[in-house]
Write an enzyme that holds these catalytic residues in place. Structure first.
Site, mmCIF file in Angstrom:
data_model
loop_
_atom_site.group_PDB
_atom_site.id
_atom_site.type_symbol
_atom_site.label_atom_id
_atom_site.label_comp_id
_atom_site.label_asym_id
_atom_site.label_seq_id
_atom_site.Cartn_x
_atom_site.Cartn_y
_atom_site.Cartn_z
ATOM 1 N N HIS A 75 57.234 82.236 -38.056
ATOM 2 C CA HIS A 75 56.231 81.085 -37.370
ATOM 3 C C HIS A 75 55.095 82.130 -37.655
ATOM 4 O O HIS A 75 54.914 82.483 -37.015
ATOM 5 C CB HIS A 75 56.639 80.140 -36.491
ATOM 6 N N TYR A 204 55.326 71.519 -28.709
ATOM 7 C CA TYR A 204 55.783 72.348 -27.258
ATOM 8 C C TYR A 204 55.583 70.659 -26.758
ATOM 9 O O TYR A 204 54.337 70.666 -26.471
ATOM 10 C CB TYR A 204 55.291 72.472 -26.273
ATOM 11 N N PRO A 297 63.413 78.877 -19.621
ATOM 12 C CA PRO A 297 63.054 79.066 -21.422
ATOM 13 C C PRO A 297 62.217 78.641 -22.292
ATOM 14 O O PRO A 297 61.833 79.370 -22.775
ATOM 15 C CB PRO A 297 64.506 77.904 -22.059
ATOM 16 N N LYS A 301 60.947 84.173 -23.480
ATOM 17 C CA LYS A 301 60.917 85.493 -23.374
ATOM 18 C C LYS A 301 62.167 85.919 -23.135
ATOM 19 O O LYS A 301 62.383 86.989 -22.878
ATOM 20 C CB LYS A 301 60.511 85.338 -22.332
ATOM 21 N N TYR A 387 52.662 84.607 -25.922
ATOM 22 C CA TYR A 387 53.899 84.268 -26.449
ATOM 23 C C TYR A 387 55.005 84.857 -27.817
ATOM 24 O O TYR A 387 55.840 84.916 -27.837
ATOM 25 C CB TYR A 387 53.998 82.796 -27.380
HETATM 26 P P1 RFL Z 1 73.834 87.986 -21.786
HETATM 27 O O1 RFL Z 1 73.802 87.343 -22.817
HETATM 28 O O2 RFL Z 1 74.403 87.276 -20.635
HETATM 29 O O3 RFL Z 1 75.007 89.322 -21.672
HETATM 30 C C1 RFL Z 1 75.839 89.751 -20.648
HETATM 31 C C2 RFL Z 1 77.372 90.364 -21.100
HETATM 32 O O4 RFL Z 1 77.613 90.633 -19.551
HETATM 33 C C3 RFL Z 1 79.448 90.229 -20.411
HETATM 34 N N1 RFL Z 1 79.568 89.793 -18.369
HETATM 35 C C4 RFL Z 1 80.585 91.352 -17.781
HETATM 36 N N2 RFL Z 1 80.990 92.456 -18.781
HETATM 37 C C5 RFL Z 1 82.320 92.513 -18.291
HETATM 38 N N3 RFL Z 1 82.166 92.805 -17.007
HETATM 39 C C6 RFL Z 1 82.060 91.740 -15.942
HETATM 40 N N4 RFL Z 1 82.162 91.060 -14.629
HETATM 41 C C7 RFL Z 1 81.073 90.990 -16.419
HETATM 42 N N5 RFL Z 1 80.015 89.958 -16.290
HETATM 43 C C8 RFL Z 1 79.337 89.719 -17.156
HETATM 44 C C9 RFL Z 1 79.085 89.104 -20.423
HETATM 45 O O5 RFL Z 1 80.045 87.922 -20.745
HETATM 46 C C10 RFL Z 1 78.305 88.676 -20.879
HETATM 47 O O6 RFL Z 1 78.523 88.650 -22.229
HETATM 48 O O7 RFL Z 1 72.393 89.418 -21.390
HETATM 49 P P2 RFL Z 1 71.691 90.105 -21.694
HETATM 50 O O8 RFL Z 1 72.484 90.406 -23.140
HETATM 51 O O9 RFL Z 1 70.914 90.412 -20.497
HETATM 52 O O10 RFL Z 1 71.011 88.896 -23.066
HETATM 53 C C11 RFL Z 1 69.909 88.011 -22.232
HETATM 54 C C12 RFL Z 1 69.837 86.676 -23.321
HETATM 55 O O11 RFL Z 1 71.041 86.217 -23.279
HETATM 56 C C13 RFL Z 1 68.976 85.888 -22.466
HETATM 57 O O12 RFL Z 1 67.672 86.379 -21.545
HETATM 58 C C14 RFL Z 1 68.547 84.963 -22.853
HETATM 59 O O13 RFL Z 1 69.798 83.610 -24.141
HETATM 60 C C15 RFL Z 1 67.635 84.013 -22.507
HETATM 61 N N6 RFL Z 1 67.230 82.834 -23.843
HETATM 62 C C16 RFL Z 1 65.640 83.048 -24.434
HETATM 63 N N7 RFL Z 1 65.556 84.035 -24.772
HETATM 64 C C17 RFL Z 1 64.472 84.337 -25.418
HETATM 65 O O14 RFL Z 1 63.893 84.955 -25.523
HETATM 66 N N8 RFL Z 1 64.040 83.017 -26.478
HETATM 67 C C18 RFL Z 1 64.708 81.994 -26.261
HETATM 68 O O15 RFL Z 1 63.968 81.024 -27.312
HETATM 69 C C19 RFL Z 1 65.279 81.817 -25.488
HETATM 70 N N9 RFL Z 1 66.322 80.462 -24.955
HETATM 71 C C20 RFL Z 1 67.600 81.439 -23.421
HETATM 72 C C21 RFL Z 1 68.048 80.411 -24.531
HETATM 73 C C22 RFL Z 1 69.450 81.160 -22.692
HETATM 74 C C23 RFL Z 1 69.763 79.908 -22.079
HETATM 75 N N10 RFL Z 1 71.349 80.134 -21.901
HETATM 76 C C24 RFL Z 1 71.922 78.834 -21.862
HETATM 77 C C25 RFL Z 1 70.789 80.328 -20.654
HETATM 78 C C26 RFL Z 1 67.743 78.852 -24.142
HETATM 79 C C27 RFL Z 1 69.372 78.904 -23.156
HETATM 80 C C28 RFL Z 1 69.652 78.231 -23.814
HETATM 81 C C1 PHB Z 2 65.454 77.446 -28.961
HETATM 82 O O1 PHB Z 2 64.979 77.053 -30.060
HETATM 83 O O2 PHB Z 2 66.545 77.198 -28.246
HETATM 84 C C2 PHB Z 2 64.066 77.389 -28.080
HETATM 85 C C3 PHB Z 2 62.601 77.926 -28.222
HETATM 86 C C4 PHB Z 2 61.651 77.438 -27.393
HETATM 87 C C5 PHB Z 2 62.054 77.680 -26.211
HETATM 88 C C6 PHB Z 2 63.546 77.838 -26.013
HETATM 89 C C7 PHB Z 2 64.454 77.949 -26.132
HETATM 90 O O3 PHB Z 2 60.721 77.969 -25.094
#
Ligand code: RFL
Ligand code: PHB
Length: 394
Positions: A75, A204, A297, A301, A387
């Site tokens: 994009h 957005y 979110p 990032k 961004y």
């Molecule tokens: P994770 O993915 O949470 O993985 C951590 C892992 O550790 C495990 N764990 C354990 N393992 C062993 N022993 C224990 N005691 C443990 N406790 C926990 C967990 O089960 C898990 O599998 O962290 P990591 O690897 O640092 O990754 C981070 C990302 O997952 C997170 O920052 C992003 O998903 C955030 N996020 C977004 N980030 C972006 O860059 N762009 C986005 O568009 C974006 N959208 C989002 C998001 C996060 C969301 N949610 C639900 C939090 C949208 C959503 C909806």
């Molecule tokens: C997503 O596609 O899940 C998403 C995209 C942009 C954001 C947050 C989440 O800022």
């Protein structure tokens, strides 16, 4: 207790932990990964959707770019809007950098496939993870494996990649760690829908009813978010109400734009907060990803920061463990935190610019800010630079 030795014990098989394992293997460093959930659970979590330029560069350079190349959608920018106004910000024109729509589920699949092909040892569905002897050269992790056996991994270093609820961040003694936290007075209702996106790029939307975001996962799957009050039960939002609110907030009918609803396949409410813990290293424990920091979110990032941490941590551990050179490892926390604070600020700024807080003074400031960001090249470039992402090591 069964005991094994490895070079780096990685706690958490999310994107941070699996990418670290992949990068260290390429440098010749052996790892064992432990994960409290099942492989299927980690793979199925619907989370991030946007990869910034430096994330894509790193995935490509480490041999993980093949499917991203074929299925990822590059994009040029985003739309920012408020009632009566929609503006496109072109990151490529403004900064020469772009972003990719490629879900975290896909990144996770690519990582698991690469590690499985390489014969990586991952213990899934473990319990009672505990960290020991962090201030020595032989730290260890103990846990109970899926079969109920007690195990110990003795390592040269431990990587805490266990997200916001894992044991690693709190294994840093209280008198050593500093934390900063902000809880926002709103949440996101996120939905996944089996319908083609009604837009070519993410929208957005600032709206008096609350923020809305139109994102996507593919040509046939849309990802949409609505600002809702904290602790909103999902049951308060039947599908019809969701589509109606999205149509209003995203401007259905405005300048001929239409939004097409479709079957909703997933629905959840997520609270928003910012959190940073410093330092990101204590003795032989190194924190990466959500274990050290959380962002709301709005700036997309979280995943990108996790990748950036690991991009710094892998060479630092390789130098430390293979050559006995501690310079990068000693610099890791400060170097990583520089980017963490930049992204923490950007995520807070995007969040507070776009969400309704109920304060009429803030509302006028938000609109003034939106007008500036969309009409001044300097304003637009600042948003675009953050961004699309600064280079790793910024
Ligand atoms: P994770 O993915 O949470 O993985 C951590 C892992 O550790 C495990 N764990 C354990 N393992 C062993 N022993 C224990 N005691 C443990 N406790 C926990 C967990 O089960 C898990 O599998 O962290 P990591 O690897 O640092 O990754 C981070 C990302 O997952 C997170 O920052 C992003 O998903 C955030 N996020 C977004 N980030 C972006 O860059 N762009 C986005 O568009 C974006 N959208 C989002 C998001 C996060 C969301 N949610 C639900 C939090 C949208 C959503 C909806
Ligand atoms: C997503 O596609 O899940 C998403 C995209 C942009 C954001 C947050 C989440 O800022």
């Amino acid at each position: 207790m069964e005991e094994v030795r490895t070079q780096v014990a990685i706690i958490g098989a999310g994107p941070a932990g699996m990418l670290l394992s992949h990068l260290l293997a390429a440098d010749g460093v052996e790892t064992v990964v432990v994960e409290s959930r099942s492989e299927e659970y980690v793979a199925g979590r619907i989370r991030a959707g946007i990869l910034e330029q430096s994330t894509v560069d790193l995935l490509r350079a480490s041999g993980l770019g093949e499917r991203l190349e074929l299925e990822g959608d590059r994009h040029r920018g985003i739309y920012l809007q408020w009632p009566g106004q929609r503006h496109h910000l072109d990151f490529v024109d403004l900064t020469g950098r772009s972003v990719w729509v490629y879900g975290q589920t896909e990144v996770q699949k690519d990582l698991v496939a690469a590690r499985t092909a390489a014969g990586q040892q991952v213990h899934y569905e473990i319990e009672s993870t505990a960290l020991h002897d962090l201030e020595t050269d032989s730290p260890s992790v103990t846990f109970i494996d899926a079969a109920g056996a007690e195990r110990r991994i003795v390592a040269d270093a431990i990587a805490g990649c266990d997200g916001s609820f894992g044991p690693s961040r709190v294994a840093v003694p209280e008198d050593v760690r500093s934390t900063w936290e902000k809880v926002y007075p709103y949440s996101w209702l996120g939905v996944l829908a089996d319908v083609a996106p009604s837009t070519d790029e993410l929208i957005y939307a600032w709206h008096p009813d609350g923020f809305a975001l139109h994102s996507m996962r593919s040509e046939s799957v849309s990802r949409l978010y609505l600002q809702v009050p904290n602790d909103t039960p999902v049951s308060e939002w039947p599908d019809d109400r969701i589509w109606e609110a999205l149509a209003t907030r995203l401007g259905h009918g405005q300048d001929g734009w239409t939004m097409t609803p479709g079957p909703i396949t997933e629905k959840s409410v997520l609270p928003m907060h910012s959190f940073v813990q410093s330092p990101m290293r204590h003795g032989r424990l190194f924190l990466a990803g959500d274990a050290a920091h959380i962002v709301p979110p709005t700036g997309a990032k979280g995943l990108n920061l996790a990748v950036a941490d690991v991009g710094l941590l892998a060479p630092a551990l390789a130098e430390l463990l293979l050559k006995g050179d501690a310079r990068l490892a000693d610099a890791y926390s400060d170097t990583a935190l520089r980017r963490v604070w930049r992204c923490t600020h950007f995520s807070w700024w995007m969040t507070t610019m776009l969400h309704q807080s109920g304060d009429p003074f803030e509302r006028e400031l938000q609109l003034s800010q939106l007008r500036w960001v969309t009409s001044s090249e300097a304003g637009a470039t600042g948003l675009a630079e953050n961004y699309a992402g600064l280079p790793i090591g910024f």
